[in-house]
Write an enzyme that holds these catalytic residues in place. Structure first.
Site, mmCIF file in Angstrom:
data_model
loop_
_atom_site.group_PDB
_atom_site.id
_atom_site.type_symbol
_atom_site.label_atom_id
_atom_site.label_comp_id
_atom_site.label_asym_id
_atom_site.label_seq_id
_atom_site.Cartn_x
_atom_site.Cartn_y
_atom_site.Cartn_z
ATOM 1 N N VAL A 191 119.636 14.402 102.978
ATOM 2 C CA VAL A 191 118.563 14.046 103.910
ATOM 3 C C VAL A 191 117.321 13.578 103.153
ATOM 4 O O VAL A 191 116.669 12.606 103.547
ATOM 5 C CB VAL A 191 118.225 15.238 104.832
ATOM 6 C CG1 VAL A 191 117.112 14.852 105.806
ATOM 7 C CG2 VAL A 191 119.458 15.678 105.609
ATOM 8 N N CYS A 192 117.004 14.234 102.045
ATOM 9 C CA CYS A 192 115.847 13.832 101.238
ATOM 10 C C CYS A 192 116.088 12.481 100.578
ATOM 11 O O CYS A 192 115.191 11.630 100.517
ATOM 12 C CB CYS A 192 115.553 14.886 100.167
ATOM 13 S SG CYS A 192 115.208 16.527 100.821
#
Length: 283
Positions: free
Chosen positions: A60-61
């Site tokens: 996600v990052c």
């Protein structure tokens, strides 16, 4: 701003100051990929998108930085995007080179958690940053704050861009004058605050007491020694950045903070600025 988020449904506590929209954005010191210090002041005259995340080693990052890098290509030249995590600068540099991240200034909060503490985004249990997006205008006023409540979820990019368009149309708000947001150098010979002014200021501070008209003091109580020590460490980071250092004593689960301005032998506005910042840490 909520002081908790979740990670796969499990609650996590956020440590640091309580930042709100419409308030001055605190300065901070992070580290660039070349190991040089970076502060908010270096982006003066720009609209800043500050986006924080736990680690580039998570999907996600990874996508968060890539998405902002892609969307930044169409942004106005007066807008700068700053990505902040506690990944080491070496890892950030490798990531940016590998994926050609050229439109996001990716910096590290690994040294002192300055950004995390000043913006209330330090995850206490993990010592990582929460996922968030802030928009700070040209006058360094926080115009937008999106804290992602579940750490495994992505930010709402469309909401960020919608607010950004509003800020671009009105890029510099002013706020009501009050005490400065940062301690100012105080030279010997400057008169200390008179008692009546000190008492008027103190009326807005819960739990602080005036001592001999020259000091203000407050005791903070915690669950145990570890919690008390954690709070002391947060205060120490803020005090060093403000260059205004309180006297602090810790006895098991109690931390006593005393503020005075030694250079003038009494109280100055700096003492009340520091008291406000310490209270914002949530003790």
């Amino acid at each position: 701003m909520p002081k908790t988020i979740t990670f796969k449904g499990q609650p996590l506590v956020l440590a640091g100051r309580n930042i709100k929209e419409g308030f001055s954005a605190p300065d901070f010191q992070v580290t660039a990929q070349d190991l040089k210090p970076v502060t908010l002041g270096e982006f003066a005259g720009k609209i800043k998108i500050l986006t924080s995340f736990p680690s580039l080693d998570t999907p996600v990052c990874d996508l968060q930085v890539k998405e902002f890098n892609k969307r930044a290509t169409g942004l106005d030249s007066e807008v700068v995007v700053i990505g902040i995590s506690k990944d080491l600068p070496f890892a950030q540099k490798r990531f940016c080179e590998t994926f050609e991240i050229k439109n996001v200034a990716v910096v590290s909060d690994y040294k002192t958690s300055s950004f995390g503490i000043n913006y209330g985004l330090l995850i206490k249990e993990l010592n990582l940053l929460a996922r968030s997006v802030l928009i700070v205008d040209k006058n360094n006023i926080v115009r937008y704050l999106q804290l992602v409540p579940e750490l495994t979820q992505a930010p709402d990019y469309e909401a960020v861009l919608k607010k950004l368009s509003e800020v671009i149309k009105n890029p510099a708000l002013s706020i009501e004058a009050g005490l400065p947001s940062h301690c100012q150098p105080c030279e010997g010979g400057t008169p200390p605050l008179p008692k009546d002014k000190a008492e008027r200021l103190l009326a807005g501070y819960r739990g602080w007491q005036l001592v001999a008209d020259k000091k203000i003091t407050k005791e903070f109580k915690f669950k145990d020694f570890i919690e008390a020590k954690y709070f002391l460490d947060l205060v120490a980071i803020i005090a060093e950045e403000q260059a205004h250092h309180p006297n602090i004593t810790i006895i098991y689960n109690k931390v006593k903070v005393t503020l005075t301005t030694h250079a003038i032998g009494g109280l100055s506005e700096n003492d009340f600025i520091m008291a406000r910042l310490i209270d914002e840490l949530g003790g």
